[in-house]
Design a protein around this motif. Structure first.
Motif, PDB file in Angstrom:
ATOM      1  N   PRO A  10       8.891  -6.842 -17.020  1.00 49.41           N
ATOM      2  CA  PRO A  10       8.696  -8.298 -16.898  1.00 49.41           C
ATOM      3  C   PRO A  10       9.424  -8.896 -15.713  1.00 49.41           C
ATOM      4  N   LYS A  11      10.654  -8.438 -15.421  1.00 55.26           N
ATOM      5  CA  LYS A  11      11.413  -9.006 -14.314  1.00 55.26           C
ATOM      6  C   LYS A  11      10.700  -8.756 -12.989  1.00 55.26           C
ATOM      7  N   ALA A  12      10.180  -7.557 -12.783  1.00 49.93           N
ATOM      8  CA  ALA A  12       9.462  -7.260 -11.540  1.00 49.93           C
ATOM      9  C   ALA A  12       8.218  -8.120 -11.424  1.00 49.93           C
ATOM     10  N   HIS A  13       7.520  -8.323 -12.546  1.00 48.76           N
ATOM     11  CA  HIS A  13       6.321  -9.164 -12.516  1.00 48.76           C
ATOM     12  C   HIS A  13       6.669 -10.605 -12.196  1.00 48.76           C
ATOM     13  N   ARG A  14       7.773 -11.105 -12.752  1.00 50.11           N
ATOM     14  CA  ARG A  14       8.147 -12.496 -12.477  1.00 50.11           C
ATOM     15  C   ARG A  14       8.498 -12.690 -11.000  1.00 50.11           C
ATOM     16  N   ILE A  15       9.191 -11.711 -10.425  1.00 50.31           N
ATOM     17  CA  ILE A  15       9.521 -11.791  -9.000  1.00 50.31           C
ATOM     18  C   ILE A  15       8.233 -11.737  -8.168  1.00 50.31           C
ATOM     19  N   ALA A  16       7.335 -10.822  -8.530  1.00 50.77           N
ATOM     20  CA  ALA A  16       6.063 -10.719  -7.806  1.00 50.77           C
ATOM     21  C   ALA A  16       5.267 -12.010  -7.914  1.00 50.77           C
ATOM     22  N   ASP A  17       5.274 -12.623  -9.094  1.00 53.82           N
ATOM     23  CA  ASP A  17       4.550 -13.885  -9.277  1.00 53.82           C
ATOM     24  C   ASP A  17       5.102 -14.974  -8.368  1.00 53.82           C
ATOM     25  N   GLU A  18       6.429 -15.059  -8.249  1.00 51.57           N
ATOM     26  CA  GLU A  18       7.029 -16.103  -7.420  1.00 51.57           C
ATOM     27  C   GLU A  18       6.770 -15.848  -5.940  1.00 51.57           C
ATOM     28  N   VAL A  19       6.883 -14.588  -5.491  1.00 47.46           N
ATOM     29  CA  VAL A  19       6.599 -14.279  -4.087  1.00 47.46           C
ATOM     30  C   VAL A  19       5.125 -14.540  -3.790  1.00 47.46           C
ATOM     31  N   THR A  50      14.495  -3.485  -8.617  1.00 44.20           N
ATOM     32  CA  THR A  50      13.467  -4.307  -9.257  1.00 44.20           C
ATOM     33  C   THR A  50      12.711  -5.113  -8.214  1.00 44.20           C
ATOM     34  N   VAL A  51      13.427  -5.658  -7.228  1.00 45.34           N
ATOM     35  CA  VAL A  51      12.785  -6.388  -6.144  1.00 45.34           C
ATOM     36  C   VAL A  51      11.854  -5.459  -5.369  1.00 45.34           C
ATOM     37  N   ASN A  52      12.320  -4.246  -5.104  1.00 45.28           N
ATOM     38  CA  ASN A  52      11.507  -3.278  -4.383  1.00 45.28           C
ATOM     39  C   ASN A  52      10.189  -3.015  -5.109  1.00 45.28           C
ATOM     40  N   LYS A  53      10.255  -2.876  -6.433  1.00 38.82           N
ATOM     41  CA  LYS A  53       9.039  -2.626  -7.206  1.00 38.82           C
ATOM     42  C   LYS A  53       8.091  -3.821  -7.142  1.00 38.82           C
ATOM     43  N   ALA A  54       8.655  -5.032  -7.190  1.00 34.72           N
ATOM     44  CA  ALA A  54       7.820  -6.233  -7.102  1.00 34.72           C
ATOM     45  C   ALA A  54       7.106  -6.300  -5.750  1.00 34.72           C
ATOM     46  N   LEU A  55       7.829  -5.995  -4.669  1.00 35.00           N
ATOM     47  CA  LEU A  55       7.219  -6.038  -3.338  1.00 35.00           C
ATOM     48  C   LEU A  55       6.177  -4.936  -3.173  1.00 35.00           C
ATOM     49  N   GLN A  56       6.419  -3.791  -3.797  1.00 31.02           N
ATOM     50  CA  GLN A  56       5.427  -2.720  -3.752  1.00 31.02           C
ATOM     51  C   GLN A  56       4.127  -3.168  -4.413  1.00 31.02           C
ATOM     52  N   MET A  57       4.246  -3.893  -5.535  1.00 30.62           N
ATOM     53  CA  MET A  57       3.055  -4.401  -6.213  1.00 30.62           C
ATOM     54  C   MET A  57       2.239  -5.302  -5.280  1.00 30.62           C
ATOM     55  N   LEU A  58       2.936  -6.188  -4.561  1.00 31.13           N
ATOM     56  CA  LEU A  58       2.245  -7.125  -3.670  1.00 31.13           C
ATOM     57  C   LEU A  58       1.683  -6.424  -2.441  1.00 31.13           C
ATOM     58  N   ALA A  59       2.371  -5.388  -1.984  1.00 27.61           N
ATOM     59  CA  ALA A  59       1.818  -4.604  -0.882  1.00 27.61           C
ATOM     60  C   ALA A  59       0.530  -3.921  -1.324  1.00 27.61           C
ATOM     61  N   GLY A  60       0.516  -3.453  -2.576  1.00 23.53           N
ATOM     62  CA  GLY A  60      -0.691  -2.839  -3.117  1.00 23.53           C
ATOM     63  C   GLY A  60      -1.848  -3.815  -3.231  1.00 23.53           C
ATOM     64  N   GLU A  61      -1.534  -5.099  -3.414  1.00 22.64           N
ATOM     65  CA  GLU A  61      -2.573  -6.135  -3.478  1.00 22.64           C
ATOM     66  C   GLU A  61      -3.068  -6.535  -2.088  1.00 22.64           C
ATOM     67  N   GLY A  62      -2.366  -6.072  -1.055  1.00 24.94           N
ATOM     68  CA  GLY A  62      -2.755  -6.432   0.309  1.00 24.94           C
ATOM     69  C   GLY A  62      -2.104  -7.692   0.823  1.00 24.94           C
TER      70      GLY A  62
END
Length: 236
Positions: A10-19, A50-62
């Motif tokens: 959840p924490k990684a998702h929340r960071i990804a959502d905010e970025v 955790t931040v790294n994982k969130a940014l990886q998710m967004l990189a995967g989204e393009g």
């Protein structure tokens, strides 16, 4: 339910959502270098991993372009994918200069109807929380929600009384989703929709169907109805 650590925490998702929000709202524009992981970890009160994982998710989204020694930048002409921010209805009403109101008309546990179960990929006899509520602007119906909530989708959600807590706002802030389906259509109001929106039966209304999922399954299955003349806007 206990979650194993990983990119879907959840924490990684929340960071990804905010970025993601900052990118879609153009606070961080195409080509901008975003703060480094250490800085973001301090801002979000999270581990750097955790931040790294969130940014990886967004990189995967393009949305992000990550390069060794060059930092992380907002992608130029990012890949077009179905990425959207779920709005908080209260904020929409207040931005329109109106006074916000909210009323829950019904809340009960019920069996998910077969057509909705098939669409969301769950067993037809699944019991979820069924909530019917109306959002108001200056005392007039702004949006009618017919919502099914999966209390097992997020630890602790079974203790939330959505008669006292605004479901839209709570879910947006506390239930990060991994994927979502959305469909928009127009149809004539049935008797219940007409009563909730205070319009004549058969009047044309706007319908939004949205289902969000995480690893535990569907989080919420929403059918939102809007009165004639409603304008749906997106910054994406």
């Amino acid at each position: 339910m206990t979650r194993a650590p990983g990119p879907t925490s959840p924490k990684a998702h929340r960071i990804a959502d905010e970025v993601r929000r900052r990118i879609l709202d153009r606070e961080w524009r195409q080509g901008d270098r975003i703060p480094d992981e250490a800085d973001l970890a301090v801002r979000f009160g999270a581990a750097r991993a955790t931040v790294n994982k969130a940014l990886q998710m967004l990189a995967g989204e393009g949305l992000l372009d990550r390069r060794r020694r060059a930092g992380t930048r907002v992608a130029i002409d990012p890949a077009r994918k179905a990425i959207f921010t779920i709005p908080i209805v209260r904020e929409q009403v207040e931005r329109a200069g109106m006074s916000y109101g909210y009323r829950v008309f019904a809340q009960r546990m019920g069996v998910l109807p077969a057509d909705i179960a098939q669409r969301s990929g769950v067993a037809p006899d699944t019991r979820l929380l069924h909530l019917r509520a109306v959002h108001y602007g200056d005392g007039e119906p702004f949006q009618y929600d017919d919502r099914w909530i999966n209390r097992d989708a997020l630890p602790g959600m079974d203790r939330i009384d959505f008669r006292q807590v605004n479901a839209n706002e709570w879910l947006v802030r506390n239930a990060p989703y991994k994927r979502a389906d959305i469909a928009i259509s127009a149809r004539n109001a049935d008797p219940r929709e007409a009563r909730m929106l205070q319009v004549p039966v058969g009047q044309a209304i706007l319908i939004l169907d949205r289902t969000t999922w995480n690893d535990a399954g569907p989080i919420t299955i929403l059918r939102a109805a809007f009165p004639q003349g409603h304008v749906m806007q997106s910054d994406g």
